[in-house]
Scaffold this motif. Structure first.
Motif, PDB file in Angstrom:
ATOM      1  N   ARG A   1       1.186   3.802  -3.344  1.00  0.00           N
ATOM      2  CA  ARG A   1       0.914   5.101  -3.060  1.00  0.00           C
ATOM      3  C   ARG A   1       2.155   6.325  -3.570  1.00  0.00           C
ATOM      4  O   ARG A   1       1.704   7.077  -4.260  1.00  0.00           O
ATOM      5  CB  ARG A   1       0.671   5.705  -1.377  1.00  0.00           C
ATOM      6  CG  ARG A   1       0.280   7.202  -1.134  1.00  0.00           C
ATOM      7  CD  ARG A   1       0.074   7.282   0.314  1.00  0.00           C
ATOM      8  NE  ARG A   1      -0.838   6.183   0.977  1.00  0.00           N
ATOM      9  CZ  ARG A   1      -0.549   5.571   1.876  1.00  0.00           C
ATOM     10  NH1 ARG A   1       0.641   5.805   2.632  1.00  0.00           N
ATOM     11  NH2 ARG A   1      -1.270   4.592   2.516  1.00  0.00           N
TER      12      ARG A   1
ATOM     13  N   THR B   1       2.155   5.678  -7.562  1.00  0.00           N
ATOM     14  CA  THR B   1       1.017   5.955  -8.609  1.00  0.00           C
ATOM     15  C   THR B   1       0.494   7.443  -8.128  1.00  0.00           C
ATOM     16  O   THR B   1      -0.150   8.059  -8.872  1.00  0.00           O
ATOM     17  CB  THR B   1      -0.453   5.272  -7.999  1.00  0.00           C
ATOM     18  OG1 THR B   1      -0.603   5.116  -6.757  1.00  0.00           O
ATOM     19  CG2 THR B   1       0.021   3.564  -8.561  1.00  0.00           C
ATOM     20  N   ASP B   2       1.073   8.055  -7.113  1.00  0.00           N
ATOM     21  CA  ASP B   2       0.632   9.387  -6.711  1.00  0.00           C
ATOM     22  C   ASP B   2       1.470  10.482  -6.946  1.00  0.00           C
ATOM     23  O   ASP B   2       1.299  11.530  -6.610  1.00  0.00           O
ATOM     24  CB  ASP B   2       0.199   9.385  -4.949  1.00  0.00           C
ATOM     25  CG  ASP B   2      -1.164   8.576  -4.511  1.00  0.00           C
ATOM     26  OD1 ASP B   2      -1.773   8.161  -5.666  1.00  0.00           O
ATOM     27  OD2 ASP B   2      -1.494   8.552  -3.369  1.00  0.00           O
TER      28      ASP B   2
ATOM     29  N   THR C   1       0.718  -1.441   0.029  1.00  0.00           N
ATOM     30  CA  THR C   1      -0.040  -0.114   0.087  1.00  0.00           C
ATOM     31  C   THR C   1       0.840   1.188  -0.102  1.00  0.00           C
ATOM     32  O   THR C   1       0.580   2.329  -0.826  1.00  0.00           O
ATOM     33  CB  THR C   1      -1.198  -0.041   1.284  1.00  0.00           C
ATOM     34  OG1 THR C   1      -1.921  -1.226   1.149  1.00  0.00           O
ATOM     35  CG2 THR C   1      -1.734   1.165   1.300  1.00  0.00           C
ATOM     36  N   GLN C   2       2.089   1.417   0.974  1.00  0.00           N
ATOM     37  CA  GLN C   2       2.767   2.434   1.086  1.00  0.00           C
ATOM     38  C   GLN C   2       3.774   2.600  -0.422  1.00  0.00           C
ATOM     39  O   GLN C   2       3.698   3.721  -0.988  1.00  0.00           O
ATOM     40  CB  GLN C   2       3.654   2.171   2.070  1.00  0.00           C
ATOM     41  CG  GLN C   2       2.997   2.230   3.282  1.00  0.00           C
ATOM     42  CD  GLN C   2       3.679   1.887   4.459  1.00  0.00           C
ATOM     43  OE1 GLN C   2       4.749   0.942   4.077  1.00  0.00           O
ATOM     44  NE2 GLN C   2       3.314   2.093   5.972  1.00  0.00           N
TER      45      GLN C   2
END
Length: 135
Positions: free
Chosen positions: A112, A115-116, A108-109
């Motif tokens: 992030r 993709t962010d 998840t990290q």
């Protein structure tokens, strides 16, 4: 334009897989007891075709020494020599549960960040001059 070295994608995939291969094996064993070549087949079917039996057996042996898996021999369905099957121990189940939690948090990290963020090559600062003074 980015330049990628030949085989760099496979090399990165191999490095990532090496970090979670033990968890993948524990997860496959949690489904049902398996023998060596079944791991290669299951990983390949899941798209992780970079794994060979040569990398699985030493890892299984380490996991067995660590008490995460236990092995037993059972007759081969093809009539050959008995096969060595692996099953999870309680310690292996606990390790798998913990490893899944760590993996989900990490993935998840990393997702992030990957993709962010946006690629803004214009924002790359030119190299600072060295040795000069400004007046």
């Amino acid at each position: 334009m980015t330049m990628e070295l030949p085989g760099a994608g496979d090399q990165r995939r191999s490095q990532l897989l090496r970090g979670v291969l033990d968890l993948c094996l524990l997860s496959l064993i949690a489904e049902r007891p398996r023998y060596g070549y079944e791991f290669v087949e299951a990983l390949t079917e899941s798209g992780l075709e970079l794994v060979s039996e040569g990398s699985i057996y030493p890892l299984l042996a380490r996991m067995e020494r660590a008490g995460l898996v236990a092995s037993y021999r059972a007759p081969s369905s093809s009539g050959g020599a008995p096969r060595k099957y692996y099953r999870l121990t309680e310690a292996g189940r606990a390790e798998l549960d913990h490893g899944r939690t760590v993996w989900r948090e990490f993935a998840t990290q990393a997702a992030r960040i990957l993709t962010d963020t946006t690629d803004t090559t214009e924002s790359i600062a030119p190299a600072e001059p060295t040795g000069g003074t400004t007046s």
